[in-house]
Scaffold this motif. Structure first.
Motif, PDB file in Angstrom:
ATOM      1  N   ASN A   1      41.443  86.146  25.240  1.00 60.28           N
ATOM      2  CA  ASN A   1      41.403  86.866  26.510  1.00 60.28           C
ATOM      3  C   ASN A   1      39.978  87.095  27.011  1.00 60.28           C
ATOM      4  OD1 ASN A   1      40.950  88.597  24.339  1.00 60.28           O
ATOM      5  ND2 ASN A   1      41.798  90.382  25.390  1.00 60.28           N
ATOM      6  N   ARG A   2      38.961  86.547  26.339  1.00 61.81           N
ATOM      7  CA  ARG A   2      37.593  86.657  26.848  1.00 61.81           C
ATOM      8  C   ARG A   2      37.220  85.488  27.756  1.00 61.81           C
ATOM      9  NH1 ARG A   2      34.870  90.777  25.289  1.00 61.81           N
ATOM     10  NH2 ARG A   2      35.433  91.913  23.381  1.00 61.81           N
ATOM     11  N   ALA A   3      38.060  84.470  27.813  1.00 62.49           N
ATOM     12  CA  ALA A   3      37.798  83.343  28.715  1.00 62.49           C
ATOM     13  C   ALA A   3      38.409  83.639  30.075  1.00 62.49           C
ATOM     14  CB  ALA A   3      38.377  82.057  28.132  1.00 62.49           C
ATOM     15  N   SER A   4      37.902  82.946  31.090  1.00 60.54           N
ATOM     16  CA  SER A   4      38.387  83.144  32.452  1.00 60.54           C
ATOM     17  C   SER A   4      39.804  82.608  32.594  1.00 60.54           C
ATOM     18  CB  SER A   4      37.456  82.444  33.440  1.00 60.54           C
ATOM     19  OG  SER A   4      37.507  81.038  33.244  1.00 60.54           O
ATOM     20  N   PRO A   5      40.552  83.074  33.591  1.00 57.01           N
ATOM     21  CA  PRO A   5      41.908  82.536  33.796  1.00 57.01           C
ATOM     22  C   PRO A   5      41.921  81.025  34.006  1.00 57.01           C
ATOM     23  CG  PRO A   5      41.608  84.556  35.043  1.00 57.01           C
ATOM     24  CD  PRO A   5      40.267  84.206  34.478  1.00 57.01           C
ATOM     25  N   LYS A   6      40.880  80.476  34.600  1.00 58.24           N
ATOM     26  CA  LYS A   6      40.816  79.028  34.792  1.00 58.24           C
ATOM     27  C   LYS A   6      40.785  78.299  33.452  1.00 58.24           C
ATOM     28  CE  LYS A   6      38.032  75.461  37.073  1.00 58.24           C
ATOM     29  NZ  LYS A   6      36.827  75.196  37.909  1.00 58.24           N
TER      30      LYS A   6
ATOM     31  N   GLY B   1      35.164  93.110  30.010  1.00 58.41           N
ATOM     32  CA  GLY B   1      34.810  91.695  29.978  1.00 58.41           C
ATOM     33  C   GLY B   1      35.923  90.788  29.500  1.00 58.41           C
ATOM     34  N   THR B   2      37.183  91.232  29.609  1.00 55.61           N
ATOM     35  CA  THR B   2      38.312  90.417  29.186  1.00 55.61           C
ATOM     36  C   THR B   2      39.224  90.132  30.374  1.00 55.61           C
ATOM     37  OG1 THR B   2      39.653  92.351  28.595  1.00 55.61           O
ATOM     38  CG2 THR B   2      38.257  91.403  26.871  1.00 55.61           C
ATOM     39  N   TYR B   3      40.045  89.114  30.215  1.00 52.64           N
ATOM     40  CA  TYR B   3      41.013  88.715  31.236  1.00 52.64           C
ATOM     41  C   TYR B   3      42.389  88.690  30.575  1.00 52.64           C
ATOM     42  CZ  TYR B   3      36.712  87.034  33.436  1.00 52.64           C
ATOM     43  OH  TYR B   3      35.433  86.930  33.952  1.00 52.64           O
ATOM     44  N   PRO B   4      43.263  89.634  30.893  1.00 50.74           N
ATOM     45  CA  PRO B   4      44.579  89.671  30.242  1.00 50.74           C
ATOM     46  C   PRO B   4      45.332  88.354  30.445  1.00 50.74           C
ATOM     47  CG  PRO B   4      44.174  91.683  31.505  1.00 50.74           C
ATOM     48  CD  PRO B   4      43.075  90.735  31.861  1.00 50.74           C
ATOM     49  N   LEU B   5      46.050  87.961  29.427  1.00 48.92           N
ATOM     50  CA  LEU B   5      46.820  86.734  29.520  1.00 48.92           C
ATOM     51  C   LEU B   5      47.936  86.901  30.538  1.00 48.92           C
ATOM     52  CD1 LEU B   5      47.247  85.700  25.767  1.00 48.92           C
ATOM     53  CD2 LEU B   5      45.606  84.839  27.414  1.00 48.92           C
ATOM     54  N   PRO B   6      48.136  85.932  31.432  1.00 49.99           N
ATOM     55  CA  PRO B   6      49.249  86.027  32.385  1.00 49.99           C
ATOM     56  C   PRO B   6      50.587  85.853  31.690  1.00 49.99           C
ATOM     57  CG  PRO B   6      48.163  83.897  32.576  1.00 49.99           C
ATOM     58  CD  PRO B   6      47.341  84.704  31.618  1.00 49.99           C
ATOM     59  N   GLU B   7      51.654  86.245  32.392  1.00 50.34           N
ATOM     60  CA  GLU B   7      52.987  86.174  31.806  1.00 50.34           C
ATOM     61  C   GLU B   7      53.355  84.744  31.416  1.00 50.34           C
ATOM     62  OE1 GLU B   7      52.188  87.736  34.503  1.00 50.34           O
ATOM     63  OE2 GLU B   7      52.518  89.847  34.010  1.00 50.34           O
ATOM     64  N   ALA B   8      52.918  83.762  32.217  1.00 51.61           N
ATOM     65  CA  ALA B   8      53.268  82.370  31.928  1.00 51.61           C
ATOM     66  C   ALA B   8      52.684  81.902  30.609  1.00 51.61           C
ATOM     67  CB  ALA B   8      52.780  81.465  33.072  1.00 51.61           C
ATOM     68  N   GLN B   9      51.507  82.399  30.263  1.00 52.02           N
ATOM     69  CA  GLN B   9      50.900  81.974  29.001  1.00 52.02           C
ATOM     70  C   GLN B   9      51.456  82.756  27.821  1.00 52.02           C
ATOM     71  OE1 GLN B   9      46.802  81.251  29.179  1.00 52.02           O
ATOM     72  NE2 GLN B   9      46.649  80.542  27.092  1.00 52.02           N
ATOM     73  N   ARG B  10      51.715  84.033  28.001  1.00 49.55           N
ATOM     74  CA  ARG B  10      52.322  84.801  26.910  1.00 49.55           C
ATOM     75  C   ARG B  10      53.690  84.246  26.554  1.00 49.55           C
ATOM     76  NH1 ARG B  10      50.867  89.561  29.774  1.00 49.55           N
ATOM     77  NH2 ARG B  10      53.086  90.023  30.031  1.00 49.55           N
ATOM     78  N   ASP B  11      54.383  83.741  27.566  1.00 47.41           N
ATOM     79  CA  ASP B  11      55.715  83.199  27.321  1.00 47.41           C
ATOM     80  C   ASP B  11      55.682  81.927  26.491  1.00 47.41           C
ATOM     81  OD1 ASP B  11      58.567  83.467  27.855  1.00 47.41           O
ATOM     82  OD2 ASP B  11      58.374  81.628  29.011  1.00 47.41           O
ATOM     83  N   ARG B  12      54.532  81.259  26.437  1.00 50.30           N
ATOM     84  CA  ARG B  12      54.417  80.027  25.652  1.00 50.30           C
ATOM     85  C   ARG B  12      54.162  80.299  24.168  1.00 50.30           C
ATOM     86  NH1 ARG B  12      53.718  78.383  30.762  1.00 50.30           N
ATOM     87  NH2 ARG B  12      53.826  76.165  31.286  1.00 50.30           N
TER      88      ARG B  12
ATOM     89  N   ARG C   1      38.268  75.270  15.602  1.00 53.22           N
ATOM     90  CA  ARG C   1      38.180  76.654  16.041  1.00 53.22           C
ATOM     91  C   ARG C   1      37.391  76.714  17.338  1.00 53.22           C
ATOM     92  NH1 ARG C   1      34.566  80.962  15.538  1.00 53.22           N
ATOM     93  NH2 ARG C   1      35.520  83.016  15.267  1.00 53.22           N
ATOM     94  N   VAL C   2      37.936  77.450  18.309  1.00 50.22           N
ATOM     95  CA  VAL C   2      37.300  77.602  19.620  1.00 50.22           C
ATOM     96  C   VAL C   2      37.016  79.083  19.843  1.00 50.22           C
ATOM     97  CG1 VAL C   2      37.489  77.183  22.091  1.00 50.22           C
ATOM     98  CG2 VAL C   2      38.596  75.620  20.480  1.00 50.22           C
ATOM     99  N   GLN C   3      35.761  79.406  20.078  1.00 47.35           N
ATOM    100  CA  GLN C   3      35.386  80.778  20.412  1.00 47.35           C
ATOM    101  C   GLN C   3      35.446  80.928  21.928  1.00 47.35           C
ATOM    102  OE1 GLN C   3      34.526  83.475  18.228  1.00 47.35           O
ATOM    103  NE2 GLN C   3      34.951  84.479  20.185  1.00 47.35           N
ATOM    104  N   PHE C   4      36.439  81.665  22.407  1.00 43.25           N
ATOM    105  CA  PHE C   4      36.614  81.817  23.851  1.00 43.25           C
ATOM    106  C   PHE C   4      35.589  82.815  24.384  1.00 43.25           C
ATOM    107  CE2 PHE C   4      40.425  79.672  22.856  1.00 43.25           C
ATOM    108  CZ  PHE C   4      40.921  79.127  24.032  1.00 43.25           C
ATOM    109  N   THR C   5      34.829  82.383  25.353  1.00 42.47           N
ATOM    110  CA  THR C   5      33.799  83.193  25.996  1.00 42.47           C
ATOM    111  C   THR C   5      33.927  83.027  27.511  1.00 42.47           C
ATOM    112  OG1 THR C   5      32.229  81.354  25.818  1.00 42.47           O
ATOM    113  CG2 THR C   5      32.207  83.004  24.047  1.00 42.47           C
ATOM    114  N   PRO C   6      33.308  83.921  28.297  1.00 43.47           N
ATOM    115  CA  PRO C   6      33.427  83.798  29.757  1.00 43.47           C
ATOM    116  C   PRO C   6      32.866  82.501  30.320  1.00 43.47           C
ATOM    117  CG  PRO C   6      32.708  86.009  29.158  1.00 43.47           C
ATOM    118  CD  PRO C   6      32.673  85.197  27.897  1.00 43.47           C
TER     119      PRO C   6
END
Length: 391
Positions: free
Chosen positions: A118-123, A163-174, A75-80
């Motif tokens: 979606n709480r982690a950075s796009p990177k 404080g969230t980063y919406p998932l890009p289309e490329a990742q939602r598509d996966r 389990r990974v807790q996504f944070t900024p």
């Protein structure tokens, strides 16, 4: 008679799937359709996005699925402040051996639960792209294969956007499918109070299947038959999203593959070795909606991608309907034979009197005195002296 059950173990699949479903439903109260979809994605070798408001059991669903199978789960807790190397791994220099040693990250597991992705950075989010699409990780020029089975179950909160980063289309598509938990019914919530009063039900959940079972069952799902008519129907559904005037981004070819793979798993769960159009229709919203981007006009009209997909499913002709190719299942499958098309309303029946067709004769009908074309002058008025022209 079909020998699919003996060769691919379809009977074993339904038995094992029922055990996993039963174990999950001891934790997730009153949500059998959500549990079934999660199991469908697991058998179809896809990834699941669980999106809903806080407190409805998103993480509980992911952990219940992971703990129902005796395999490695992380389990990974996504944070900024989460780094890409925390997910993929990093090469560390060993002073004693005088060489770099690779330290695997959290992604090296059979089932990876990503909480609040979606709480982690796009990177950091992009570190999952290669893992989810190709089931491998490349670090410092070296590629590492991920062990099967491999599934990412991510959760996100669509309401609290600070404080969230919406998932890009490329990742939602996966993600093969997206599911929303929804609020439980009153009876289910009452049972939840009693079941959670003594502690978390996850602590009593024991594995009912092994990782090797999932690999074998996934192979059985790949053997489920998809007729050419059903495959064409899947393509037509996805193409309709690309032509819809309410969408500025339709579904990708990957969405077509995911829709067919998920339908294979759904058919196998129903103890069928062939896919029906009903399987595609049932899964269309879960598989396609999260990949679509509505236009500004559709958003102003409060039209959601889910509503648009439902309308598309209603509009696209189903195989076996009049004018469509029949569905060819395996031996013992119900054969859908199209009914003969009814004659159009404007065509005369045999023996009927000649009818008008906008001034033009029907085929095999002799022209009458009133039929003809009226010439139009340059100013748009009717003119000329031809047959049928206004005088």
């Amino acid at each position: 008679m079909s020998t699919f059950n003996d060769q691919a173990g379809l009977g074993d699949l339904t038995v094992t799937a029922d055990r996993i479903r039963g174990a999950m439903e001891t934790v997730i109260e009153g949500k059998p359709e959500v549990v079934r979809l999660a199991l469908t994605v697991l058998l179809a070798e896809g990834h699941l996005l669980v999106e809903d408001v806080p407190g409805v059991g998103k993480t509980m669903l992911a952990k219940a699925l992971a703990r129902s199978v005796d395999c490695e789960m992380r389990r990974v807790q996504f944070t900024p402040d989460l780094l890409p190397s925390d997910i993929t791994g990093v090469s560390v220099f060993d002073q004693e051996k005088r060489e770099f040693e690779f330290k695997p990250g959290a992604i090296f597991a059979n089932i990876v639960v990503g909480d609040e992705i979606n709480r982690a950075s796009p990177k950091t989010q992009s570190a999952l792209l290669e893992c989810m699409a190709e089931r491998q990780v490349t670090v410092d020029g070296t590629t590492y294969e991920l062990q099967a089975p491999f599934m990412v179950i991510a959760t996100q909160n669509p309401v609290e956007m600070e404080g969230t980063y919406p998932l890009p289309e490329a990742q939602r598509d996966r993600f093969m499918a997206r599911v929303s938990m929804g609020y439980p019914a009153a009876d289910a919530e009452l049972r939840m109070i009693g079941g959670h009063s003594a502690g978390s039900p996850l602590s009593d959940l024991t594995p009912v299947a092994h990782a090797e079972d999932l690999v074998r069952l996934a192979d059985a799902v790949r053997r489920v038959h998809v007729s050419p008519a059903v495959a064409r129907y899947a393509v037509d559904l996805v193409n309709a999203t690309r032509r819809s005037p309410e969408l500025r981004l339709g579904a990708s070819p990957r969405a077509t593959l995911h829709l067919v793979r998920a339908s294979r798993a759904a058919a196998a769960l129903d103890n069928r070795d062939y896919v029906l159009p009903d399987d595609l229709q049932t899964l269309a919203v879960a598989v396609l909606a999260h990949r679509l981007l509505p236009t500004a006009d559709a958003q102003m009209a409060r039209r959601t991608p889910e509503q648009i997909v439902v309308d598309i499913v209603r509009q696209v002709p189903v195989p076996g309907s009049p004018g469509q190719a029949p569905v060819q299942g395996r031996v013992g499958a119900p054969q859908i034979v199209p009914a003969p098309p009814a004659p159009p309303a404007h065509m005369p029946y045999p023996g009927a009197a000649p009818q008008h067709n906008g001034g033009r004769p029907y085929p095999n009908q002799a022209p009458t005195a009133h039929q003809g074309y009226a010439p139009v002058t340059s100013d748009g008025r009717l003119g000329g002296t031809g047959s049928g022209a206004a005088r």
